[in-house]
Design an enzyme around this catalytic site. Structure first.
Site, mmCIF file in Angstrom:
data_model
loop_
_atom_site.group_PDB
_atom_site.id
_atom_site.type_symbol
_atom_site.label_atom_id
_atom_site.label_comp_id
_atom_site.label_asym_id
_atom_site.label_seq_id
_atom_site.Cartn_x
_atom_site.Cartn_y
_atom_site.Cartn_z
ATOM 1 N N SER A 126 44.731 19.600 76.078
ATOM 2 C CA SER A 126 44.035 20.366 74.982
ATOM 3 C C SER A 126 42.531 20.358 75.469
ATOM 4 O O SER A 126 42.104 21.347 75.127
ATOM 5 C CB SER A 126 44.027 19.783 73.664
ATOM 6 O OG SER A 126 45.331 19.534 73.244
ATOM 7 N N HIS A 177 38.640 17.505 72.550
ATOM 8 C CA HIS A 177 38.520 18.929 72.398
ATOM 9 C C HIS A 177 36.960 19.290 72.295
ATOM 10 O O HIS A 177 36.706 20.278 72.997
ATOM 11 C CB HIS A 177 39.134 18.884 70.818
ATOM 12 C CG HIS A 177 40.640 18.725 70.726
ATOM 13 N ND1 HIS A 177 41.202 19.352 69.531
ATOM 14 C CD2 HIS A 177 41.401 18.357 71.702
ATOM 15 C CE1 HIS A 177 42.464 19.426 69.733
ATOM 16 N NE2 HIS A 177 42.786 18.610 71.082
#
Length: 242
Positions: A126, A177
């Site tokens: 991610s 993230h």
């Protein structure tokens, strides 16, 4: 641009780096579920464990980017890469695309190393994928002629939703993230960080939609306000999680 119509063979030929990364995702996932290796061997040796990294196992700054915790995790990240990776690979070329992907993932993992506890363990691509989104944002600001208005809006909406979901879903590496996104954006913005170039690009943001530029320009303060709110929520959410 983000709709895939190629055959399997054409996709591999046109987007070799994206294809290789997805293949690595699938192969590593299969290795974690098939009774070929001892249970959790890959998680024990390849996952990101801050304590082990500080003790010298520096490969763990890269290997977690290709390892996933479960089929759904692997599938979601692979499909996201399948949809949004090819266009950027064609724009940048395979070598530069791979550099952006790996450096974004590295930045995300380094941030996790220094901002999370020593016992923190993580896997997943991610952070690197958010780096691709960050690079797209840099394209929208500094290379606005590379993307159509429609595709730019898709990226902006996706980034906003992804940031919101980062704080809604459980067991998310929020640090990875956010810093993956920032890392990718900086990689896209660095070539324009010189006298006049960045300011000219920012001044020209209102015209990225082409003929509709004048109308967009009137709306730009609202867009800036909304994005400011989104990033403020992201920062507050990050601080609350800490």
């Amino acid at each position: 641009m983000f709709t895939r119509t190629e055959s399997f063979r054409e996709f591999i030929r046109l987007y070799p780096i994206v294809s290789i990364i997805i293949i690595i995702h699938v192969v590593l996932y299969l290795f974690t579920v098939l009774p070929i290796f001892p249970n959790y061997w890959f998680f024990e040796h390849l996952s990101g464990v801050n304590l082990y990294i500080f003790e010298g196992e520096y490969w763990r700054l890269i290997t977690p980017t290709f390892l996933h915790n479960g089929f759904a995790h692997m599938l979601f990240n692979s499909v996201t890469l399948l949809l949004f990776g090819p266009a950027l690979e064609r724009m940048l070329g395979g070598g530069k695309f791979l550099l952006v992907y790996l450096v974004s993932g590295l930045v995300a993992n380094l941030a996790t190393l220094f901002l999370e506890p020593l016992s923190y363990t993580h896997v997943g691509s991610s952070g690197a994928i958010f780096g691709l989104f960050g690079y797209y944002l840099a394209i929208i600001i500094f290379r606005k002629n590379w993307l159509s208005r429609q595709n730019s809006q898709i990226i902006l909406v996706l980034c906003a939703l992804s940031l919101v979901m980062t704080f809604v879903q459980p067991n998310i590496n929020i640090t990875a993230h956010l810093f993956g996104l920032i890392g990718g954006f900086l990689l896209g913005a660095i070539p324009y960080y010189k006298k006049g170039a960045m300011s000219d690009s920012i001044k020209g943001m209102a015209n990225w939609a082409g003929p509709a530029g004048r109308r967009i320009k009137l709306q730009s303060p609202l867009k800036i306000f909304l994005w400011g709110i989104i990033f403020l929520i992201a920062i507050i959410g990050f601080l609350v999680q800490r």
